[in-house]
Each structure stands twice: as structure tokens, then as C-alpha cells.
Design a protein around this motif. Structure first.
Motif, PDB file in Angstrom:
ATOM      1  N   ARG A 133     -14.087   2.758  -4.842  1.00  0.00           N
ATOM      2  CA  ARG A 133     -12.761   2.978  -4.359  1.00  0.00           C
ATOM      3  C   ARG A 133     -11.755   2.955  -5.342  1.00  0.00           C
ATOM      4  O   ARG A 133     -11.664   2.086  -6.446  1.00  0.00           O
ATOM      5  N   ALA A 136      -9.692  -0.220  -7.138  1.00  0.00           N
ATOM      6  CA  ALA A 136     -10.443  -1.578  -6.863  1.00  0.00           C
ATOM      7  C   ALA A 136     -10.152  -2.462  -7.937  1.00  0.00           C
ATOM      8  O   ALA A 136     -10.229  -3.454  -7.990  1.00  0.00           O
ATOM      9  N   ASP A 153     -13.225   3.177 -11.160  1.00  0.00           N
ATOM     10  CA  ASP A 153     -12.992   3.085  -9.672  1.00  0.00           C
ATOM     11  C   ASP A 153     -12.610   4.344  -9.026  1.00  0.00           C
ATOM     12  O   ASP A 153     -11.572   5.130  -9.327  1.00  0.00           O
ATOM     13  N   GLY A 154     -13.664   4.828  -8.298  1.00  0.00           N
ATOM     14  CA  GLY A 154     -13.324   5.942  -7.567  1.00  0.00           C
ATOM     15  C   GLY A 154     -12.969   7.008  -8.484  1.00  0.00           C
ATOM     16  O   GLY A 154     -13.787   7.271  -9.478  1.00  0.00           O
ATOM     17  N   ASN A 393      -8.884   6.954  -0.068  1.00  0.00           N
ATOM     18  CA  ASN A 393     -10.150   6.535  -0.603  1.00  0.00           C
ATOM     19  C   ASN A 393      -9.405   5.143  -1.348  1.00  0.00           C
ATOM     20  O   ASN A 393     -10.259   4.589  -2.289  1.00  0.00           O
ATOM     21  N   CYS A 394      -8.378   4.714  -1.339  1.00  0.00           N
ATOM     22  CA  CYS A 394      -7.655   3.795  -1.970  1.00  0.00           C
ATOM     23  C   CYS A 394      -8.289   2.328  -1.425  1.00  0.00           C
ATOM     24  O   CYS A 394      -8.489   2.424  -0.617  1.00  0.00           O
ATOM     25  N   ILE A 395      -8.182   1.567  -2.449  1.00  0.00           N
ATOM     26  CA  ILE A 395      -8.867   0.245  -2.041  1.00  0.00           C
ATOM     27  C   ILE A 395      -7.850  -0.472  -0.909  1.00  0.00           C
ATOM     28  O   ILE A 395      -8.468  -1.098  -0.148  1.00  0.00           O
ATOM     29  N   ASP A 398      -9.393   0.358   2.467  1.00  0.00           N
ATOM     30  CA  ASP A 398     -10.702  -0.400   2.822  1.00  0.00           C
ATOM     31  C   ASP A 398     -10.777  -1.529   3.834  1.00  0.00           C
ATOM     32  O   ASP A 398      -9.886  -2.308   3.463  1.00  0.00           O
ATOM     33  N   CYS A 427      -3.915   2.802  -6.754  1.00  0.00           N
ATOM     34  CA  CYS A 427      -4.744   4.136  -7.148  1.00  0.00           C
ATOM     35  C   CYS A 427      -3.606   5.115  -8.174  1.00  0.00           C
ATOM     36  O   CYS A 427      -4.222   6.117  -8.454  1.00  0.00           O
TER      37      CYS A 427
END
Ligand code: NCD
Length: 493
Positions: A133, A136, A153-154, A393-395, A398, A427
Motif C-alpha cells: 500500500r 504504509a 511502499d506500493g 491503493n493508499c493505506i 485499507d 501517499c
């Protein structure tokens, strides 16, 4: 925290005590001077500990970090990053604990990253984390008592790969200033490239993007290069200055704003366009970040490298390579990708030992760069309401982390458009005001809302917590707010 250029430091900031725990999440958490310090330490370690036959390979150990423990927390596959970090810690005389497979850790039981890091920071002295992610590592840092290093991170950033890349370039060419670096492949999905281009711009190098079709730099990275890192776009075809959209253009950068005047005027751009390339940086198609698993993709091979403009260009790759870099180049004198991977050990030894304050005469904190106060006010939204980060897709998106990660944004004044935009603290993608987001500001005390963020940027930081930002008037109304002036035509949507 965003990178703040060295020249932007006021005396007041320089005298302010720096926080004791440093986290390296973005390459912009380090000032240029701090990066130079890391390289000086890495060079010193190489001089002391290199293999006698292979000058770039650490072949012996020291006891500098004896009794210290590094935790590797990897939620994504890794060979070089994890093993070179662990080798670095062992070469420093320390020890490692490793969680390299989420399937056999409590992540498989549904444990959040926030809880995991709170636990691990009691078991070790420093942690390196890799996660699918974006953002993250920043979230992990918020919950950690020990330094957190982002091991990728991602598709956001991979700052320590950039340190290895810059160290490799420095070993070849001595200075990054006036260098021209071509970057080929998946510029959109590659976190290595995002950290790398910020650093290249900061050190005054020219960037020549060679993206695979549809894989240009993300819009927010391109805008940041131009708006915050003083890069100008120069068309390769015409040698003239462009407004944006760098598909067939170079990023030419002054390393300090007052030096913008030193960038040649348009009639001299031809010189930059024709200047020979110092390095070709190749990356693989990041198929794990794309829905399609096959896409047209450039291959760098002997034929490509025969072009006169690459005659002295080093060939670099963060590795792993798949098919985008022909193995026939391995024997070419310009290939330096295995040396680049070997430098992972001394560079990471330097970073670990500096973050753990193990050097008497060298420290990352003797310089004011890096962890500065953010340049932009930060808006922290109450959990469960208001605008969300637009990057799926940002933490913060999640489900396992949602209750630990509030949507949190820098309020960035967009001078060009005379508006504000929101930049996710995790992000670092931007939400611009457009048809989909009007930025409705709701005052929680007065239960009313108004449009636009312009005024919000001027609101004192401590007052920001009285506001909730919504994407649309409809969302604010649904949450129980009224338009500020009754009778004023409200935006819909
Ligand atoms: C890179 C990564 O993980 O982003 N690998 C590495 O750390 N050297 C590059 C990649 O996977 O393509």
C-alpha cells in the motif's frame, strides 16, 4: 514530512531541537547535505571493510552496531532490499529479526500494520518495512517508537534504493550536477523512479523520461517536479520551453531557485537536448500494480546503446530485471547494475548506523534538513466522515487500517491555479478541485458550509480541527450542514 530545501531554513528553525527519532519514508525526508553525509560514511566503510579483490563489495565486519537489532517487516517479495539490509546489520555487528512472509505472520489473522509496528518496536532498535500500500511506511512511523525505514511502499517511494542509485552515480561521475539521466520503462508504477526523480531534480540533474506507452510519470509527481523542485520542461524536438505534459520532453532543473536564471534561455535548450546522456536507468514493468499483465514495453539492448548519445552512458537498473534489459549488456563496460546492487550493503550500513547515532563525528542531525515542520498546514479529518484520499491503493483506504489512519492532508496552495489542493500525508497524491471535488468546507461549530479551500489555507493550524472538508455540497448536506448563505446557489453533485 515534505522535503524543505536547505536554503529555506530560517535561523529560528536551525536552532530548534530536532526530534530524537528519525524516520526515512521519502527521499525528501533527507536534505542534500544529509545524503552527502550518508555517502561519506558509506565510502569510509568501504575503505575500511571492502573485499580486497572487489572494491565495491563489503567483505569484512565491524562491531559498530553490536547488540543492536534490526527488524525486517516485509509484506511484499524482496531479495535485494531485505537481504542487503540484513547483511548491513550483520556487517555492523548487530542482529536481525525477520518477518518476510505475511502468510505466516499475524497479518494472516487480520492484524493491522499499526498494531504490528507497535509490537515490533519493542523487539528491535530500527525497522525496515515493505508494503503493497502507498503510504504504509508513513503510517507505520506514526505508530513506532524506533526509526522506520521505507523499503518500498506500493508505487509511492523507495528512498534507500535511490541512495544506492545516487551513490553508484557518484562513484562513476563524482557530481550529479549537470548530469543527464534517461529513465526507461514503467515511470508510473515504479516507486524507485519516484524517489529517484525527486533526488535528481534536487541535485540539479536533467531527467530524460523514456516511458513505456501509457506509463508516464504520475501527474502529481510531474507537477511536484515543476512546481516545487524547480524543474522546467524542455521539448526534445523543438528545444523550446513547454508548459507541461512531459511525454517528449526533458526536465531541466536548477538546484536552487535563484539559479533558475542560470538555466539557458530557450535558444540554448538545443545544447541540453544534444548533451550526451550520463546514465540510462531501466526498470521492469511493475505488473503487480497494473490490471493488465502484458503491455508493450521498451527493451534496452546493445542496439539501443549503440546510439552515439549513449556512448558514455552507464546502464543502471534497481533489479530484478525480467525482459526489459538484455543480458548481452552484462559484459558491456557501461553496465553497472550489479555494482549498484552491491552498494546496497555499505549505503544501508551507513544509514542504519547514522539513524542509531553510532558515529562520534558524523550525524544526520547536525544538519537542519529533513524532518522540518511541514511547509503546508495539515488538516486531520475526524475518522468516518469527510473527503477521502483519491488513491484507492493508499493505506488509508485499507479496511484493516481505516480505524488507525485518519484521512490527513497537507493544504497546498496551487499558485498557478490560484486555488488550494489537498495532498494526502501518507501517499502524497493530490486531490485537485475539479468537477468531482468542489471542496466544501463545513464548520463543525456553526454547522454551516461554504465552497473552496482558498480561505482554509489561511486558517490558523489550530483552528483547522473545527472544519470537515467534503467533496460535494450533497455530502455536506447529508452530514447535517447547511449552506452558509441561504439562497446562494449551491454546487450540486
Ligand atoms: C525494486 C522495488 O521493489 O521497487 N526492487 C528493489 O528493491 N531493488 C524494483 C522492482 O521491483 O522492480
Amino acid at each position: 514530512m515534505p522535503w524543505r530545501p536547505d536554503w529555506a531554513y530560517s535561523t529560528a528553525l536551525m536552532t530548534k531541537a530536532l526530534p530524537p527519532t528519525r524516520h526515512i519514508i521519502s527521499i525528501n525526508d533527507l536534505s542534500n547535505k544529509e545524503i552527502e553525509t550518508i555517502f561519506e560514511v558509506a565510502q569510509g566503510l568501504l575503505q575500511e571493510l571492502a573485499d580486497r579483490n572487489v572494491h565495491y563489495r563489503i567483505g569484512r565486519s565491524t562491531d559498530l552496531a553490536a547488540k543492536s537489532v534490526l527488524a525486517s517487516l516485509f509484506y511484499e517479495p524482496s531479495t535485494r532490499t531485505r537481504l542487503s539490509f540484513e547483511s548491513a546489520m550483520l556487517r555492523l555487528g548487530g542482529a536481525n529479526i525477520t518477518s518476510a512472509d505475511p502468510a505466516v505472520s499475524s497479518a494472516a489473522k487480520g492484524e493491522s500494520l499499526a498494531d504490528t509496528i507497535r509490537v515490533i518496536s519493542n523487539y528491535s532498535d530500527i525497522v525496515v518495512i515493505r508494503h503493497p500500500r502507498d503510504g504504509a511506511a508513513r503510517l507505520a512511523a506514526e505508530y513506532s517508537q524506533i526509526p522506520v525505514i521505507n523499503g518500498g511502499d506500493g508505487s509511492h517511494e523507495h528512498p534507500t534504493q535511490t541512495l544506492c542509485d545516487l551513490f553508484t552515480l557518484r562513484s562513476k561521475k563524482k557530481s550529479l550536477k549537470n548530469m543527464k539521466i534517461a529513465i526507461s520503462g514503467d515511470l508510473k508504477g515504479s516507486r524507485t523512479i519516484h524517489s529517484f526523480v525527486y533526488a535528481l531534480a534536487r541535485f540539479g540533474a536533467t531527467i530524460d523520461p523514456l516511458p513505456a506507452p501509457g506509463m508516464e510519470l504520475p501527474e502529481h509527481v510531474d507537477r511536484r517536479l515543476r512546481e516545487e523542485f524547480h524543474s522546467r520542461i524542455v521539448s526534445k524536438a523543438a528545444g523550446r520551453s513547454e508548459a507541461g505534459g512531459a511525454i517528449d520532453a526533458l526536465y531541466v532543473t536548477a538546484d536552487q531557485p535563484h539559479q533558475l536564471a542560470l538555466i539557458p534561455e530557450p535558444e540554448d535548450y538545443g545544447f541540453i537536448v544534444q548533451k550526451k546522456t550520463d546514465a540510462v536507468y531501466v526498470t521492469r514493468f511493475q505488473k503487480e500494480r497494473w490490471a493488465e499483465k502484458e503491455r508493450p514495453y521498451p527493451k534496452i539492448d546493445a542496439k539501443f546503446m549503440r546510439d552515439e548519445k549513449y556512448s558514455e552512458a552507464s546502464v543502471m537498473h534497481p533489479l530484478p530485471r525480467v525482459n526489459e534489459l538484455d543480458v548481452s549488456l552484462d559484459k558491456d563496460r557501461r553496465a553497472i547494475y550489479f555494482q549498484q546492487a552491491a552498494y546496497g550493503v555499505p549505503v544501508r550500513m551507513a544509514l542504519i548506523s547514522l539513524l542509531l547515532h553510532l558515529h562520534k563525528n558524523k550525524s544526520l542531525q547536525q544538519y537542519p534538513g529533513g524532518f522540518a515542520e511541514p511547509q503546508h498546514p495539515v488538516y486531520v479529518q475526524p475518522i468516518g466522515t469527510g473527503i477521502t484520499c483519491g488513491n484507492a491503493n493508499c493505506i488509508v483506504c485499507d479496511p484493516a487500517e481505516r480505524q488507525y489512519a485518519a484521512n490527513k492532508f497537507y493544504i497546498v496552495e496551487d499558485e498557478a491555479r490560484q486555488r488550494c489542493k489537498l495532498r494526502c500525508v501518507y501517499c502524497e497524491t493530490d486531490i485537485n478541485e475539479d468537477a468531482a471535488a468542489h471542496f466544501v468546507m463545513a464548520d463543525m461549530t456553526r454547522k454551516i458550509f461554504s465552497f473552496g479551500l482558498t480561505s482554509l489555507a489561511r486558517v490558523a493550524a489550530e483552528r483547522l480541527r473545527h472544519f470537515v472538508i467534503y467533496r460535494t455540497a450533497a455530502e455536506a448536506t447529508a452530514a447535517g450542514f447547511q449552506p452558509r448563505e441561504t439562497g446562494k446557489k449551491a454546487h450540486t453533485g
